[in-house]
Motif scaffolding. Structure first.
Motif, PDB file in Angstrom:
ATOM      1  N   HIS A 242       0.855  -1.189   0.000  1.00 19.47           N
ATOM      2  CA  HIS A 242       0.000   0.000   0.000  1.00 19.47           C
ATOM      3  C   HIS A 242       0.888   1.235   0.000  1.00 19.47           C
ATOM      4  O   HIS A 242       1.954   1.250   0.627  1.00 19.47           O
ATOM      5  CB  HIS A 242      -0.897  -0.008   1.244  1.00 19.47           C
ATOM      6  CG  HIS A 242      -2.024   0.984   1.191  1.00 19.47           C
ATOM      7  ND1 HIS A 242      -3.248   0.681   0.651  1.00 19.47           N
ATOM      8  CD2 HIS A 242      -2.106   2.279   1.608  1.00 19.47           C
ATOM      9  CE1 HIS A 242      -4.050   1.742   0.748  1.00 19.47           C
ATOM     10  NE2 HIS A 242      -3.369   2.730   1.326  1.00 19.47           N
ATOM     11  N   VAL A 244       1.090   5.564   0.445  1.00 15.98           N
ATOM     12  CA  VAL A 244       0.496   6.814   0.900  1.00 15.98           C
ATOM     13  C   VAL A 244       1.383   7.946   0.397  1.00 15.98           C
ATOM     14  O   VAL A 244       2.589   7.957   0.659  1.00 15.98           O
ATOM     15  CB  VAL A 244       0.392   6.866   2.446  1.00 15.98           C
ATOM     16  CG1 VAL A 244      -0.109   8.226   2.906  1.00 15.98           C
ATOM     17  CG2 VAL A 244      -0.524   5.758   2.949  1.00 15.98           C
ATOM     18  N   GLU A 253      -2.932  11.110  -1.860  1.00 15.70           N
ATOM     19  CA  GLU A 253      -3.325   9.908  -2.601  1.00 15.70           C
ATOM     20  C   GLU A 253      -2.945   8.684  -1.790  1.00 15.70           C
ATOM     21  O   GLU A 253      -1.896   8.652  -1.136  1.00 15.70           O
ATOM     22  CB  GLU A 253      -2.652   9.871  -3.977  1.00 15.70           C
ATOM     23  CG  GLU A 253      -3.262   8.853  -4.929  1.00 15.70           C
ATOM     24  CD  GLU A 253      -2.946   9.130  -6.387  1.00 15.70           C
ATOM     25  OE1 GLU A 253      -3.369   8.322  -7.230  1.00 15.70           O
ATOM     26  OE2 GLU A 253      -2.270  10.130  -6.693  1.00 15.70           O
ATOM     27  N   SER A 254      -3.803   7.675  -1.812  1.00 17.99           N
ATOM     28  CA  SER A 254      -3.558   6.460  -1.038  1.00 17.99           C
ATOM     29  C   SER A 254      -4.206   5.278  -1.742  1.00 17.99           C
ATOM     30  O   SER A 254      -5.325   5.391  -2.262  1.00 17.99           O
ATOM     31  CB  SER A 254      -4.145   6.622   0.374  1.00 17.99           C
ATOM     32  OG  SER A 254      -3.964   5.453   1.138  1.00 17.99           O
ATOM     33  N   GLY A 255      -3.469   4.160  -1.791  1.00 16.29           N
ATOM     34  CA  GLY A 255      -4.022   2.984  -2.448  1.00 16.29           C
ATOM     35  C   GLY A 255      -2.949   1.942  -2.703  1.00 16.29           C
ATOM     36  O   GLY A 255      -1.807   2.082  -2.233  1.00 16.29           O
ATOM     37  N   PRO A 256      -3.271   0.883  -3.476  1.00 15.11           N
ATOM     38  CA  PRO A 256      -2.274  -0.141  -3.808  1.00 15.11           C
ATOM     39  C   PRO A 256      -1.054   0.503  -4.476  1.00 15.11           C
ATOM     40  O   PRO A 256      -1.195   1.321  -5.393  1.00 15.11           O
ATOM     41  CB  PRO A 256      -3.027  -1.065  -4.764  1.00 15.11           C
ATOM     42  CG  PRO A 256      -4.470  -0.879  -4.413  1.00 15.11           C
ATOM     43  CD  PRO A 256      -4.597   0.564  -4.025  1.00 15.11           C
ATOM     44  N   GLU A 259      -0.503   0.155  -8.331  1.00 12.54           N
ATOM     45  CA  GLU A 259      -1.600   0.794  -9.062  1.00 12.54           C
ATOM     46  C   GLU A 259      -1.407   2.308  -9.115  1.00 12.54           C
ATOM     47  O   GLU A 259      -1.580   2.943 -10.166  1.00 12.54           O
ATOM     48  CB  GLU A 259      -2.928   0.449  -8.384  1.00 12.54           C
ATOM     49  CG  GLU A 259      -4.147   0.991  -9.086  1.00 12.54           C
ATOM     50  CD  GLU A 259      -5.426   0.584  -8.365  1.00 12.54           C
ATOM     51  OE1 GLU A 259      -6.240   1.474  -8.059  1.00 12.54           O
ATOM     52  OE2 GLU A 259      -5.586  -0.632  -8.104  1.00 12.54           O
ATOM     53  N   ILE A 260      -1.024   2.898  -7.976  1.00 11.81           N
ATOM     54  CA  ILE A 260      -0.820   4.353  -7.919  1.00 11.81           C
ATOM     55  C   ILE A 260       0.364   4.764  -8.779  1.00 11.81           C
ATOM     56  O   ILE A 260       0.300   5.744  -9.529  1.00 11.81           O
ATOM     57  CB  ILE A 260      -0.620   4.810  -6.460  1.00 11.81           C
ATOM     58  CG1 ILE A 260      -1.955   4.771  -5.715  1.00 11.81           C
ATOM     59  CG2 ILE A 260      -0.023   6.219  -6.400  1.00 11.81           C
ATOM     60  CD1 ILE A 260      -1.863   5.188  -4.260  1.00 11.81           C
ATOM     61  N   ARG A 265      -3.054   9.602 -10.040  1.00 12.91           N
ATOM     62  CA  ARG A 265      -4.206  10.459 -10.327  1.00 12.91           C
ATOM     63  C   ARG A 265      -3.969  11.895  -9.873  1.00 12.91           C
ATOM     64  O   ARG A 265      -4.320  12.833 -10.591  1.00 12.91           O
ATOM     65  CB  ARG A 265      -5.462   9.896  -9.647  1.00 12.91           C
ATOM     66  CG  ARG A 265      -5.890   8.539 -10.184  1.00 12.91           C
ATOM     67  CD  ARG A 265      -7.157   8.056  -9.508  1.00 12.91           C
ATOM     68  NE  ARG A 265      -7.594   6.764 -10.030  1.00 12.91           N
ATOM     69  CZ  ARG A 265      -8.675   6.115  -9.616  1.00 12.91           C
ATOM     70  NH1 ARG A 265      -9.448   6.654  -8.670  1.00 12.91           N
ATOM     71  NH2 ARG A 265      -8.990   4.947 -10.139  1.00 12.91           N
ATOM     72  N   THR A 269       1.336  13.527  -7.360  1.00 11.26           N
ATOM     73  CA  THR A 269       1.861  12.169  -7.564  1.00 11.26           C
ATOM     74  C   THR A 269       2.408  12.021  -8.977  1.00 11.26           C
ATOM     75  O   THR A 269       3.451  11.402  -9.194  1.00 11.26           O
ATOM     76  CB  THR A 269       0.767  11.115  -7.314  1.00 11.26           C
ATOM     77  OG1 THR A 269       0.108  11.383  -6.078  1.00 11.26           O
ATOM     78  CG2 THR A 269       1.367   9.723  -7.248  1.00 11.26           C
TER      79      THR A 269
END
Length: 582
Positions: A242, A244, A253-256, A259-260, A265, A269
């Motif tokens: 994960h 951050v 932004e936060s997520g896998p 994927e990031i 997005r 980032t």
């Protein structure tokens, strides 16, 4: 191990239960009291870590990454405080817990691997004593049993000959070995959460890979969750589940992780990902005329030495640095006279640095890179060989002649914690070289300091601060500004950008490149980051165990490495095979 200290050998926790968060940070606010007023360092930050999970926090220097992590373990500086929000550890809010309760959590439930191993190990205590201290503090034994366990923990952390090494002092360890010692301390009490703050930022890629792989194995076996603070996006892609992303104290932004990084997005980032150096990069081009392309054909060790030794006298005119048969031996402390009492750190190395170009020296920790840099700067005297700067052998220069030469040749050292005087303000640190060489008056020097701070992306208000008020990356920017204060001809960069986040790193590399094109500067660039080498260097020297094993243009090294050792260095780059979004 006796039955009287069974807790010294705690086993793993088994498969972690990921249904309930181990750590939850909810709307965290952190503020610092500074000379210019209150600084809001972290704003409404949120993140969650589940048992056994690795979560990475990335962002530029000063974005609040380390401040967020240190809030969890109650290690904010004296002028910092948690001003709002919650920090839930196993469901319990510890944001405003008593000092006694926080101390009880440290080590036993929450471990820490801090950023700089040299400043976080006590130089007057042996390594086994420092690990045993962590065991004793957590009620896991004392005396001989704790020291015996310390050696076992070092072995767990991947340190060879751990029993003997445990009795040594920090200055007898390389950077990678010190980092392993800190990992041993961090995992000594088998915590549930390990906070790793830039644990490998100063290490070469092969040692970094070994340590991170071993850390992964240990934390997986023990069921330990990891909160990883890093500026290396490749490392985050390779090691974290994960991700951050923090910007100006906020989580944007936060997520896998993959994927990031593959499809960012948030605009910030996207900027981070676009600035990250990669193996597909090419040499930076300046708005000014690019430096002349110097083609250097790959040679084996013997040919490299023969070529440099046989340089005609006329060729030296075009080379700002000529190193001939450079050798450095160190006496081993406690060694007996005769064979085995000497350590050959640099073994008969020869090379040239063409004027106005960048030559990078790469290799593992202990390969002799920094020793060569120190001999070029004449901070170390060579055992044999010559270092010729602008046609003059510097070994024979008088003190006055060396003083004059140092104005034209400046270093940027690896460790910003050790190279900046903690008692000097940032203004005095940058101004000191100009005052020492009697350049200008105070008003002109202040204007120069402001200009240099702007060039390295620091606000003018930083002049009033002291090193302890800056992050590691900000300190390194100050060190770079100081090196540029005298408008030198040659800059020796010893891991000059290793502590910088990707955005500032990109800015500094662009700055160095533009200054080189505008003023004809020459760089000797010592680094372990091969992706940075791809962007900044014209030629590359590959060192292994004190010897020069490969020399070529940058493109040749990356596209057609000839030595197995060079290929191993390239293969060890974290996230090299992962294609980030651009």
């Amino acid at each position: 191990m006796t039955d009287t200290t069974p807790s010294l050998t705690k086993g793993g926790r088994g498969a972690p239960d990921r249904s309930t968060p181990l750590l939850e940070i909810i709307d965290l606010d952190v503020k610092f009291t500074a000379a210019e007023g209150e600084v809001h360092a972290v704003r409404q930050a949120n993140l969650t870590v589940y048992p056994g999970q690795t979560v990475a926090i990335v962002g530029e220097s000063g974005s609040g990454k380390s401040t967020t992590a240190l809030s969890v373990i109650g290690l904010l500086p004296g002028n910092g405080r948690v001003a709002g929000g919650q920090i839930l550890f196993e469901g319990r809010d510890i944001a405003h817990a008593s000092p006694k309760d926080i101390v009880a959590l440290r080590g036993d439930s929450i471990g820490l691997v801090p950023q700089d191993p040299m400043t976080n190990l006590n130089p007057v205590w042996r390594i086994d004593h420092q690990i045993a201290e962590a065991l004793t503090a957590n009620g896991l034994g004392r005396g001989r049993a704790a020291k015996a366990r310390a050696a076992e923990l070092l072995e767990e952390a991947g340190l060879p000959d751990a029993k003997r090494r445990a009795r040594q002092y920090p200055h007898e360890f390389s950077g990678g070995m010190r980092q392993r010692a800190l990992i041993a301390i961090g995992l000594a009490a088998r915590p549930k959460l390990l906070i790793a703050d830039e644990p490998t930022s100063a290490l070469d890629v092969t040692v970094q890979q070994q340590i991170l792989t071993h850390l992964d194995e240990l934390t997986s076996e023990l069921g330990v969750a990891v909160l990883l603070i890093t500026h290396d996006l490749g490392l985050a892609a390779e090691r974290a589940e994960h991700l951050v992303v923090m910007y100006k104290g906020q989580v944007v932004e936060s997520g896998p992780a993959r994927e990031i990084l593959a499809s960012p997005r948030h605009p910030y980032t996207r900027r981070l990902v676009a600035s990250a150096p990669s193996l597909s990069s090419r040499r930076l081009q300046s708005a000014h005329a690019a430096a002349a392309d110097v083609a250097v054909e790959k040679l084996d060790v013997g040919e490299v030495r023969a070529e440099a030794t046989a340089l005609p006298a006329a060729a030296a005119v075009d080379n700002v640095i000529v190193v001939e048969n450079l050798t450095k031996e160190f006496s081993i402390r406690g060694g007996r006279p005769g064979a085995g009492s000497k350590f050959l750190a640099v073994d008969d190395v020869s090379f040239t640095v063409p004027r106005g170009t960048t030559t990078a020296i790469v290799g593992e920790s202990g390969s002799g890179k920094s020793t060569i840099a120190q001999m070029v700067l004449r901070l170390l005297e060579p055992t044999r060989g010559r270092v010729i700067i602008n046609g003059r052998d510097i070994v024979g220069l008088s003190t006055r002649e060396m003083f004059a030469l140092r104005r034209k040749m400046q270093p940027i050292f690896q460790n910003p914690y050790g190279s900046l005087d903690p008692q000097y303000s940032i203004f005095r640190i940058i101004e000191e070289p100009m005052r020492t060489h009697r350049i200008g008056d105070r008003r002109s020097r202040e204007a120069k300091v402001r200009d240099l701070l702007d060039k390295v992306s620091l606000p003018a208000s930083a002049m009033r601060r002291f090193p302890n008020e800056l992050s590691g990356g900000q300190r390194q920017r100050v060190a770079i500004a100081r090196a540029l204060a005298l408008d030198p001809e040659v800059v020796v960069c010893d891991e000059a950008v290793s502590a910088l986040d990707v955005l500032v790193q990109a800015q500094v590399l662009e700055l160095l490149n533009d200054l080189q094109a505008e003023f004809g500067l020459s760089y000797l660039f010592i680094t372990h980051d091969l992706a940075v080498v791809r962007q900044i260097a014209d030629d590359v020297l590959v060192m292994q165990k004190g010897r020069l094993v490969e020399r070529a243009t940058t493109d040749a090294i990356f596209d057609h490495p000839q030595q197995e050792y060079t290929r191993a260095l390239l293969d060890a780059i974290p996230g090299a095979s992962f294609e980030m979004g651009r």
